[in-house]
Design an enzyme around this catalytic site. Structure first.
Site, PDB file in Angstrom:
ATOM      1  CB  THR A   1      -0.955  -0.016   1.195  1.00 31.90           C
ATOM      2  OG1 THR A   1      -1.872  -1.109   1.030  1.00 31.90           O
ATOM      3  CG2 THR A   1      -1.737   1.275   1.311  1.00 31.90           C
ATOM      4  CG  ASP A   2       3.672   2.136   3.135  1.00 32.24           C
ATOM      5  OD1 ASP A   2       3.301   3.206   3.625  1.00 32.24           O
ATOM      6  OD2 ASP A   2       3.732   1.076   3.776  1.00 32.24           O
ATOM      7  CE1 TYR A   3       8.729   1.032  -2.297  1.00 32.41           C
ATOM      8  CE2 TYR A   3       7.785  -0.682  -0.917  1.00 32.41           C
ATOM      9  CZ  TYR A   3       8.863   0.090  -1.297  1.00 32.41           C
ATOM     10  OH  TYR A   3      10.084  -0.078  -0.688  1.00 32.41           O
TER      11      TYR A   3
ATOM     12  N   GLY B   1       2.696   5.908  -3.052  1.00 29.94           N
ATOM     13  CA  GLY B   1       3.758   6.729  -3.627  1.00 29.94           C
ATOM     14  C   GLY B   1       3.505   7.075  -5.087  1.00 29.94           C
TER      15      GLY B   1
END
Length: 397
Positions: A167-169, A172
């Site tokens: 989810t972080d990527y 981004g």
């Protein structure tokens, strides 16, 4: 060669993965990225594994094409430097809990008065509004909140989280998308100015699940866990070959299923009312997948891949990272590149994605050491050598 974002200046006041990955993407395509870090400690991603000795191995890929400035925003002198930086930058990216920058005196309301053209991208777990705005936001809990974790795993076991910060990527990518969209609006509209952009981690994944929303809204169905693609296409799944390798196959259209039937020498399936359309196959998915599994199990992997590639059937071997390092397609696409490293000598990191024909991205510098660019950046703001020395003595930088 010229780069698409040449001349765009980005101030990265963020930590960990989501927002820093977004600024790294901007840096890949020519933006000048200044990363603001806590003096003496730096970005928390410097202390996240994997490690080789004391050297963080994620850092070189995540923070390439950036400059590092240490700055303590708890101190008045640090706030003044931050304001001077904001005046000279196009984009500021931050991912503190909502209200943190305001508490320090450098919220958007303050910075837009200094630089009306400033674009501020604010990343948080749950967004700048709503009852959960102040909850601690990290990628794995945000994935669960998005509805994605509920879908992942085997039906007879507990839900499982992705094995890395997915989810972080994904978030981004939204950060980079938001940045270039806002820059385009600012620079191509007569009345265009800067603006604030609110990015929530969980929304990055939730936006991708329109099928889930429509299915529940119109059919009242709650989709349950599945270890593979479910409810979309049949046959699909992970299958084992005769020589004990895993492959993933999917037939997302009736046309691709027709090709699979021909490759299997089972064109009789095309007139079987249980299997002749995708809707029928979904109703009989278990038996359909069993037919395919038995057929795949009779073929060695390389023979199977060639046969299905020749028939235009979507299939891939399941690759480990060791397989990827040796794969000729990865090599041809330069998906893994080697860069110099000040202590490791050299290190391999992901290549540039996507690939522009006329204005390709580039890796111009390895990730910086903590505070490596302090003097260069502060001198560009008008600070003298003596003033910089004093800032260091006072632990502002």
């Amino acid at each position: 060669m010229p780069t698409p974002l040449e001349g765009i200046k980005v101030l990265d006041v963020s930590t960990m993965i989501a927002a820093p990955f977004g600024t790294a993407l901007l840096g890949d395509f020519g933006a000048e990225v200044t990363k603001v870090e806590i003096p003496g400690r730096g970005d928390t991603s410097r202390s996240v594994g994997p490690f080789k000795g004391d050297e963080p191995l994620r850092w070189p890929g995540l923070s390439r094409n950036k400059k590092s400035l240490t700055l303590d925003l708890h101190k008045t002198a640090g706030v003044e430097i931050m304001k001077k930086l904001a005046a000279k930058h196009d984009i500021l990216v931050e991912n503190f809990r909502p209200g943190t920058l305001e508490k320090w005196g450098v919220g958007y309301d303050v910075l837009k008065e200094i630089n009306p053209n400033l674009i501020m991208i604010r990343v948080s777990g749950y967004g700048q509004t709503g009852p959960f705005r102040e909850k601690a936001g990290f990628g794995t809990p945000a994935t669960a909140f998005s509805g994605y974790t509920y879908l992942q795993g085997f039906t007879d076991r507990h839900p499982v989280s992705p094995p890395f910060s997915l989810t972080d990527y994904i978030c981004g990518i939204y950060v980079a998308f938001a940045a270039v969209t806002a820059i385009y609006h600012r620079d191509t509209n007569e009345a265009g100015t800067g603006q604030m952009i609110d990015v929530a981690l969980y929304e990055s994944v939730f936006r991708m699940m329109e099928f889930l929303i429509a299915e529940y809204d119109q059919l009242g169905k709650i989709r349950e866990r599945s270890p593979g693609l479910a409810g979309h296409s049949s046959p699909s799944g992970t299958f084992k070959t005769k020589d004990d390798h895993w492959v993933v196959l999917v037939t997302s259209t009736d046309t691709t299923f027709n090709r699979l039937a021909a490759a299997m020498d089972r064109t009789d399936l095309l007139s079987d009312t249980r299997y002749h359309t995708n809707a029928c196959r979904l109703e009989n998915n278990d038996s359909m997948n069993q037919i395919v599994a038995e057929w795949i199990g009779k073929h060695p992997r390389e023979v199977l891949l060639k046969k299905l590639d020749d028939h235009g059937v979507p299939i891939s071997p399941v690759l480990s990272i060791a397989d990827i390092f040796e794969n000729e397609h990865y090599q041809a696409r330069e998906n893994i590149v080697e860069v110099k490293h000040p202590r490791l000598g050299k290190i391999k990191i992901p290549g540039i994605v996507p690939k522009f024909e006329k204005t390709p991205g580039s890796i111009r510098s390895v990730a910086p050491d903590l505070g490596e660019n302090n003097e260069e950046i502060l001198q560009s703001l008008g600070y003298s050598h003596e003033e910089i020395k004093a800032l260091k003595q006072n632990e502002v930088i």
